[in-house]
Write a protein that holds these residues in place. Structure first.
Motif, mmCIF file in Angstrom:
data_model
loop_
_atom_site.group_PDB
_atom_site.id
_atom_site.type_symbol
_atom_site.label_atom_id
_atom_site.label_comp_id
_atom_site.label_asym_id
_atom_site.label_seq_id
_atom_site.Cartn_x
_atom_site.Cartn_y
_atom_site.Cartn_z
ATOM 1 N N LEU A 194 27.539 74.405 21.378
ATOM 2 C CA LEU A 194 28.081 73.314 22.062
ATOM 3 C C LEU A 194 26.963 72.130 22.154
ATOM 4 C CD1 LEU A 194 30.503 74.699 24.843
ATOM 5 C CD2 LEU A 194 30.991 73.465 22.620
ATOM 6 N N HIS A 195 27.177 71.116 22.373
ATOM 7 C CA HIS A 195 26.177 69.973 22.537
ATOM 8 C C HIS A 195 25.723 69.961 23.802
ATOM 9 C CE1 HIS A 195 24.419 65.845 22.297
ATOM 10 N NE2 HIS A 195 23.555 66.572 21.575
ATOM 11 N N ASN A 196 24.708 70.504 24.311
ATOM 12 C CA ASN A 196 24.389 70.183 25.932
ATOM 13 C C ASN A 196 22.742 70.323 25.755
ATOM 14 O OD1 ASN A 196 23.397 73.060 25.779
ATOM 15 N ND2 ASN A 196 25.230 73.714 25.767
ATOM 16 N N SER A 197 22.302 70.143 27.057
ATOM 17 C CA SER A 197 20.874 70.003 27.307
ATOM 18 C C SER A 197 20.099 71.176 27.372
ATOM 19 C CB SER A 197 20.683 68.993 28.611
ATOM 20 O OG SER A 197 21.153 69.873 29.795
ATOM 21 N N SER A 198 20.794 72.386 27.141
ATOM 22 C CA SER A 198 19.971 73.667 27.174
ATOM 23 C C SER A 198 19.130 73.457 25.841
ATOM 24 C CB SER A 198 20.754 74.653 27.245
ATOM 25 O OG SER A 198 20.030 75.994 27.035
ATOM 26 N N LEU A 199 17.796 73.846 26.348
ATOM 27 C CA LEU A 199 16.868 74.065 25.231
ATOM 28 C C LEU A 199 16.543 75.495 24.782
ATOM 29 C CD1 LEU A 199 14.283 71.329 26.139
ATOM 30 C CD2 LEU A 199 16.322 71.076 24.664
ATOM 31 N N GLY A 234 21.126 71.478 15.688
ATOM 32 C CA GLY A 234 20.163 70.868 15.529
ATOM 33 C C GLY A 234 18.818 71.691 15.965
ATOM 34 N N LEU A 235 17.408 71.808 15.502
ATOM 35 C CA LEU A 235 16.383 72.255 16.133
ATOM 36 C C LEU A 235 16.125 71.176 17.458
ATOM 37 C CD1 LEU A 235 14.169 72.959 12.957
ATOM 38 C CD2 LEU A 235 15.560 74.409 14.302
ATOM 39 N N TYR A 236 16.279 70.253 17.275
ATOM 40 C CA TYR A 236 15.976 69.105 18.355
ATOM 41 C C TYR A 236 17.265 68.657 19.170
ATOM 42 C CZ TYR A 236 11.242 69.703 16.767
ATOM 43 O OH TYR A 236 10.008 70.096 16.255
ATOM 44 N N TYR A 237 17.306 68.476 20.335
ATOM 45 C CA TYR A 237 18.199 68.079 21.262
ATOM 46 C C TYR A 237 17.907 66.518 21.311
ATOM 47 C CZ TYR A 237 21.041 66.978 25.256
ATOM 48 O OH TYR A 237 21.712 66.202 26.266
ATOM 49 N N ILE A 238 19.378 65.732 21.111
ATOM 50 C CA ILE A 238 19.182 64.345 21.542
ATOM 51 C C ILE A 238 20.393 64.318 22.422
ATOM 52 C CG2 ILE A 238 19.394 61.978 20.679
ATOM 53 C CD1 ILE A 238 18.503 62.989 18.148
ATOM 54 N N ASP A 246 16.962 55.463 24.336
ATOM 55 C CA ASP A 246 15.723 56.022 23.584
ATOM 56 C C ASP A 246 16.141 56.899 22.420
ATOM 57 O OD1 ASP A 246 14.169 54.039 24.550
ATOM 58 O OD2 ASP A 246 13.474 55.182 26.220
ATOM 59 N N LEU A 247 17.291 57.745 22.698
ATOM 60 C CA LEU A 247 17.474 58.874 21.774
ATOM 61 C C LEU A 247 16.339 59.782 21.588
ATOM 62 C CD1 LEU A 247 19.658 56.874 19.033
ATOM 63 C CD2 LEU A 247 20.529 58.372 21.220
ATOM 64 N N LYS A 248 15.663 60.271 22.685
ATOM 65 C CA LYS A 248 14.450 61.220 22.550
ATOM 66 C C LYS A 248 14.945 62.437 22.121
ATOM 67 C CE LYS A 248 10.947 63.154 25.691
ATOM 68 N NZ LYS A 248 10.546 63.445 26.953
ATOM 69 N N ARG A 249 14.063 62.867 21.199
ATOM 70 C CA ARG A 249 14.140 64.192 20.388
ATOM 71 C C ARG A 249 13.375 65.238 21.298
ATOM 72 N NH1 ARG A 249 16.344 60.085 17.680
ATOM 73 N NH2 ARG A 249 16.059 59.984 15.411
ATOM 74 N N GLN A 250 14.109 66.369 21.622
ATOM 75 C CA GLN A 250 13.613 67.446 22.369
ATOM 76 C C GLN A 250 13.485 68.802 21.702
ATOM 77 O OE1 GLN A 250 14.258 66.972 26.807
ATOM 78 N NE2 GLN A 250 15.952 65.399 26.151
#
Length: 512
Positions: A405-410, A459-463, A469-473
């Motif tokens: 699921l698309h969430n902010s957990s890295l 993704g490897l990188y969360y947006i 700014d669509l920052k890549r994390q």
């Protein structure tokens, strides 16, 4: 073909004696020096800038704007159109050796035929130059599920032979302008799934379907159109391959291929009818394209079951398609268990699913009893199948990844374990003689997923799509993949070892 059936049965019978569990510890140095590791995206899924600099609408613009993706669309997406330099630097920081991306036909030639859009030409030149100057191989796909809406409106897209001519002209523009820096060309992404989703079930563009497969389409014939579209795609691929080989390959020294989606199918039971059904599923999924490309004709079982609904190659067409590739590419995510359901052959009107005469959909959804599996050894078995059935052609794994699921957990530990397991299985396949040349993780960024919009993530990188700014994390999987790619000669045993060494990786180092 009887010989291929024997091969399939041999693989099933001998599965227990093949090392299929993957290796626990490995490093980048365990792979051949010329083997390439990368990650991938596609134009509509990452570029954004859908209404900028002369880009024309594609079938995906029309589909997403109809509200059928829960209100999601690719108008902005990851905004790679404006952020490509930052993204290439992120690839360098990650240690990618190659980047797989697609060219938007609608951005390059907005109406599908006619004048080339100079702004589109400039963008792809800039992206390719940025990759090349940073030592990252560009691997380019010409058609990743999208084509100009103008061609769908004009003559029905892939249902018309006119598409062969227009696709070849589009490819010619790409070879002429980018081929001095691009050595790896793929004509179509997941050609088999593109026609199934777009011309049988109709749940993706261009939304063609009819009962029993689909009931929400305003046009289509699920019984014939998937086979007709496939026939034209194969002819278009062969036409483009011939163009490249005759006009460009001697000077540019590149390679051309086509991409297919692949499950590894296993029989649900050891009953003969289920074993035969699993083989039949392989013929309808893979043989549908691979048999013409390798042998010049469709599988015998398809000709038997479909009759006149399956287009026939002329001798000229057969010779054109046969051998029209330098490599085959596979998108692999998991395995399916197959049960025979020959009763479907008695249906008065059959679609592609019924033609296969298997229990597929219900089993695929029956997760509770583990009938759908992401065991890594399925990839190894699939590559062994290609080695035995199709003469061990050069293969690239173009997509392999795990959904979340698309969430902010890295902290995506399951994705780390998935990648570790499948790369280990790939190494086993290589040691067993597979001619696989490269591996591309899907996907580099969290992006607009064609099967879930922004609700799902690979993704490897969360947006955060709500972030202006669509920052890549970087996620944990980005750190793991980077560690694997950069740490030469040191074994990687997956998440546990990496967890103990994450102090050497900082989120700040990767953030843009």
């Amino acid at each position: 073909m009887l010989s291929l059936s024997h091969i399939f049965l041999f693989l099933l019978v001998n599965i227990s004696v093949v090392e299929v569990l993957g290796v626990d510890k490995f490093s980048r140095d365990d792979f051949p020096p010329d083997f390439v590791f990368g990650s991938g995206t596609s134009a509509y899924q990452v570029e954004g800038a859908a209404n900028e600099d002369g880009r024309g609408p594609s079938i995906w613009d029309s589909f997403s704007h109809s509200g059928k993706m829960h209100g999601d669309d690719g108008d902005i997406a990851c905004d790679q159109y404006h952020k490509y330099k930052d993204d290439v630097q992120l690839m360098v920081d990650t240690g990618l050796e190659a980047y797989r991306f697609s060219i938007s036909w609608s951005r390059l030639i907005p109406n599908g035929r006619g004048p080339v859009n100079p702004k589109g030409l400039q963008y792809y030149n800039n992206l390719i130059n940025e990759l090349s100057s940073n030592g990252i191989q560009p691997h380019v796909t010409l058609h990743h599920s999208d084509f100009p809406q103008a061609l769908e409106d004009k003559y029905g897209g892939w249902l018309s032979r006119e598409m062969v001519k227009d696709f070849t002209a589009y490819a010619d523009v790409c070879f002429r302008n980018f081929g001095d820096r691009v050595l790896h060309w793929t004509t179509m992404n997941e050609a088999n799934i593109f026609v199934k989703a777009g011309y049988e079930s109709g749940f993706l563009p261009p939304e063609h379907c009819s009962p029993p497969s689909g009931t929400n389409c305003s046009r289509g014939n699920s019984s014939t159109e998937p086979y007709l579209a496939t026939h034209h795609i194969l002819l278009a691929h062969a036409s483009v391959a011939r163009l490249y080989k005759e006009k460009y390959q001697d000077q540019q020294h590149g390679f051309i291929g086509i991409d297919l989606f692949a499950f590894w199918f296993l029989p649900l039971t050891n009953k003969t009818e289920d074993v035969i059904a699993a083989r039949r599923a392989m013929d309808f999924q893979i043989g549908w394209y691979a048999d013409p490309l390798v042998y010049g004709d469709y599988p015998d079982v398809m000709k038997k079951y479909l009759g006149s609904r399956l287009p026939a190659f002329t001798n000229f067409e057969s010779n054109l398609v046969k051998g029209s590739f330098d490599f085959l590419a596979l998108n692999y995510y998991g395995m399916l268990y197959i049960k025979d359901d020959s009763s479907k052959l008695n249906m008065e009107v059959r679609d592609l699913d019924a033609d296969m005469a298997i229990g597929l959909t219900a089993i695929q959804n029956d997760i509770s009893v583990n009938k759908f599996s992401i065991e890594p050894w399925g990839l190894q078995e699939l590559l062994e199948y290609f080695k035995q059935a199709y003469g061990n052609p050069p293969i690239y794994i173009h997509e392999n990844g795990k959904r979340s699921l698309h969430n902010s957990s890295l902290e995506d530990e399951p994705r780390v374990n998935y990648l570790h397991g499948h790369i280990g299985a790939l190494l086993n396949a290589l040691r067993n003689g597979s001619n696989t040349r490269g591996y591309f993780q899907w996907s580099f960024l969290d992006l607009f997923e064609l099967l879930g919009g922004y609700e799902s993530s690979y993704g490897l990188y969360y947006i955060d799509m709500d972030d202006p700014d669509l920052k890549r994390q970087p996620k944990l999987s980005a750190h793991w993949y980077s560690h694997f790619l950069k740490t030469k000669g040191v074994s990687s045993d997956g998440f546990i070892k990496l967890e103990k060494n994450l102090t050497s990786f900082s989120h700040a180092h990767f953030s843009q």
